[in-house]
Design a protein around this motif. Structure first.
Motif, PDB file in Angstrom:
ATOM      1  N   GLY A  28       0.817  -1.216   0.000  1.00 24.00           N
ATOM      2  CA  GLY A  28       0.000   0.000   0.000  1.00 24.00           C
ATOM      3  C   GLY A  28       0.846   1.258   0.000  1.00 24.00           C
ATOM      4  N   ILE A  29       1.864   1.293   0.838  1.00 25.35           N
ATOM      5  CA  ILE A  29       2.759   2.453   0.875  1.00 25.35           C
ATOM      6  C   ILE A  29       3.463   2.613  -0.468  1.00 25.35           C
ATOM      7  N   GLN A  30       3.959   1.526  -1.003  1.00 22.88           N
ATOM      8  CA  GLN A  30       4.676   1.579  -2.276  1.00 22.88           C
ATOM      9  C   GLN A  30       3.784   2.135  -3.390  1.00 22.88           C
ATOM     10  N   VAL A  31       2.585   1.593  -3.530  1.00 22.24           N
ATOM     11  CA  VAL A  31       1.687   2.027  -4.606  1.00 22.24           C
ATOM     12  C   VAL A  31       1.237   3.458  -4.377  1.00 22.24           C
ATOM     13  N   TRP A  32       0.853   3.808  -3.158  1.00 25.09           N
ATOM     14  CA  TRP A  32       0.361   5.156  -2.873  1.00 25.09           C
ATOM     15  C   TRP A  32       1.444   6.194  -3.177  1.00 25.09           C
ATOM     16  N   LEU A  33       2.658   5.970  -2.677  1.00 25.48           N
ATOM     17  CA  LEU A  33       3.741   6.929  -2.928  1.00 25.48           C
ATOM     18  C   LEU A  33       4.066   7.020  -4.417  1.00 25.48           C
ATOM     19  N   HIS A  34       4.120   5.877  -5.097  1.00 23.17           N
ATOM     20  CA  HIS A  34       4.438   5.870  -6.525  1.00 23.17           C
ATOM     21  C   HIS A  34       3.375   6.631  -7.330  1.00 23.17           C
ATOM     22  N   THR A  35       2.122   6.538  -6.898  1.00 21.72           N
ATOM     23  CA  THR A  35       1.013   7.156  -7.620  1.00 21.72           C
ATOM     24  C   THR A  35       0.834   8.629  -7.268  1.00 21.72           C
ATOM     25  N   TYR A  36       0.963   8.982  -5.992  1.00 23.20           N
ATOM     26  CA  TYR A  36       0.564  10.321  -5.560  1.00 23.20           C
ATOM     27  C   TYR A  36       1.703  11.220  -5.099  1.00 23.20           C
ATOM     28  N   ALA A  37       2.815  10.682  -4.661  1.00 25.90           N
ATOM     29  CA  ALA A  37       3.935  11.520  -4.203  1.00 25.90           C
ATOM     30  C   ALA A  37       4.964  11.615  -5.320  1.00 25.90           C
ATOM     31  N   THR A  38       4.540  12.155  -6.446  1.00 26.01           N
ATOM     32  CA  THR A  38       5.380  12.136  -7.639  1.00 26.01           C
ATOM     33  C   THR A  38       6.474  13.194  -7.630  1.00 26.01           C
ATOM     34  N   SER A  39       6.338  14.212  -6.785  1.00 28.40           N
ATOM     35  CA  SER A  39       7.388  15.232  -6.751  1.00 28.40           C
ATOM     36  C   SER A  39       8.194  15.214  -5.457  1.00 28.40           C
ATOM     37  N   CYS A  40       7.577  14.751  -4.355  1.00 29.77           N
ATOM     38  CA  CYS A  40       8.303  14.718  -3.079  1.00 29.77           C
ATOM     39  C   CYS A  40       7.489  13.955  -2.051  1.00 29.77           C
ATOM     40  N   VAL A  41       8.117  13.653  -0.937  1.00 29.46           N
ATOM     41  CA  VAL A  41       7.421  13.088   0.207  1.00 29.46           C
ATOM     42  C   VAL A  41       7.456  14.145   1.296  1.00 29.46           C
ATOM     43  N   SER A  42       6.346  14.862   1.421  1.00 31.33           N
ATOM     44  CA  SER A  42       6.240  15.900   2.443  1.00 31.33           C
ATOM     45  C   SER A  42       5.924  15.266   3.790  1.00 31.33           C
ATOM     46  N   GLY A  43       5.975  16.049   4.826  1.00 30.12           N
ATOM     47  CA  GLY A  43       5.605  15.562   6.155  1.00 30.12           C
ATOM     48  C   GLY A  43       4.156  15.114   6.204  1.00 30.12           C
ATOM     49  N   VAL A  44       3.282  15.846   5.528  1.00 30.10           N
ATOM     50  CA  VAL A  44       1.861  15.483   5.485  1.00 30.10           C
ATOM     51  C   VAL A  44       1.688  14.126   4.815  1.00 30.10           C
ATOM     52  N   VAL A  45       2.380  13.923   3.708  1.00 29.80           N
ATOM     53  CA  VAL A  45       2.300  12.651   2.987  1.00 29.80           C
ATOM     54  C   VAL A  45       2.861  11.523   3.848  1.00 29.80           C
ATOM     55  N   ALA A  46       4.002  11.727   4.446  1.00 33.37           N
ATOM     56  CA  ALA A  46       4.611  10.703   5.293  1.00 33.37           C
ATOM     57  C   ALA A  46       3.690  10.330   6.453  1.00 33.37           C
TER      58      ALA A  46
END
Length: 177
Positions: A28-46
């Motif tokens: 889930g983390i892998q797919v979500w980050l690959h799909t939605y965190a395309t420019s960075c991993v912000s604190g909110v995203v993390a």
């Protein structure tokens, strides 16, 4: 992902068990980050992914009698999963497809199609109808095209809120043939 692609002979779709939660969380983390965190991993995203995809949160979903978590695996390799919520009404529909994730390396192999087919069968058993509704990020063209190929049509819009920011989602539905 093509609906005409046949999954491998070793593919098995089954209900998840609590012992599957860590694998589901990682995927889930892998797919979500690959799909939605395309420019960075912000604190909110993390913060979001570590809370939403925690082992404990996934065990809760697996054990929730109003949900069904399905996993797609080949041997002991998790390739994708789906989460159905049987008590999430949207107009006249009762079954929501909360999540349908397939690992990027496994796209185009019929896994999403197989998970969705089993989800529709489970919806028919659980709520008496194979009709399902879902929300999908309006910018996720690949997912939207996949759902359209599976017979889904857009019926509205909603917002997914993340860190106080609204992200436009489409509401889609598929009804029995």
């Amino acid at each position: 992902m093509s609906s005409t692609t046949t999954p491998s002979a070793g593919l098995r779709i089954r209900p998840a068990k609590p012992r599957d939660a860590t694998r589901i969380a990682a995927l889930g983390i892998q797919v979500w980050l690959h799909t939605y965190a395309t420019s960075c991993v912000s604190g909110v995203v993390a913060d979001y992914v570590l809370q939403e995809f925690s082992e404990g949160r996934l065990v809760e979903k697996i054990e929730d009698p109003q949900r069904l978590v399905l996993i797609a695996e080949d041997a002991d390799h998790l390739l994708g999963y789906a989460v159905l919520h049987f008590a999430a009404p949207q107009a006249d529909l009762r079954t929501e497809l909360e999540t349908l994730y397939v690992q990027a390396h496994s796209l185009g192999q019929g896994i999403g199609h197989a998970l969705l087919a089993e989800a529709r069968s489970a919806a028919a058993r659980g709520n008496g109808s194979s009709a399902i509704w879902l929300t999908v990020n309006a910018r996720n063209a690949r997912a939207i095209a996949f759902y359209q190929r599976q017979g889904f049509s857009e019926i509205g819009e909603t917002d997914f809120m993340l860190g106080g920011t609204a992200h436009r989602n489409l509401v889609m539905v598929v009804r029995p043939d």
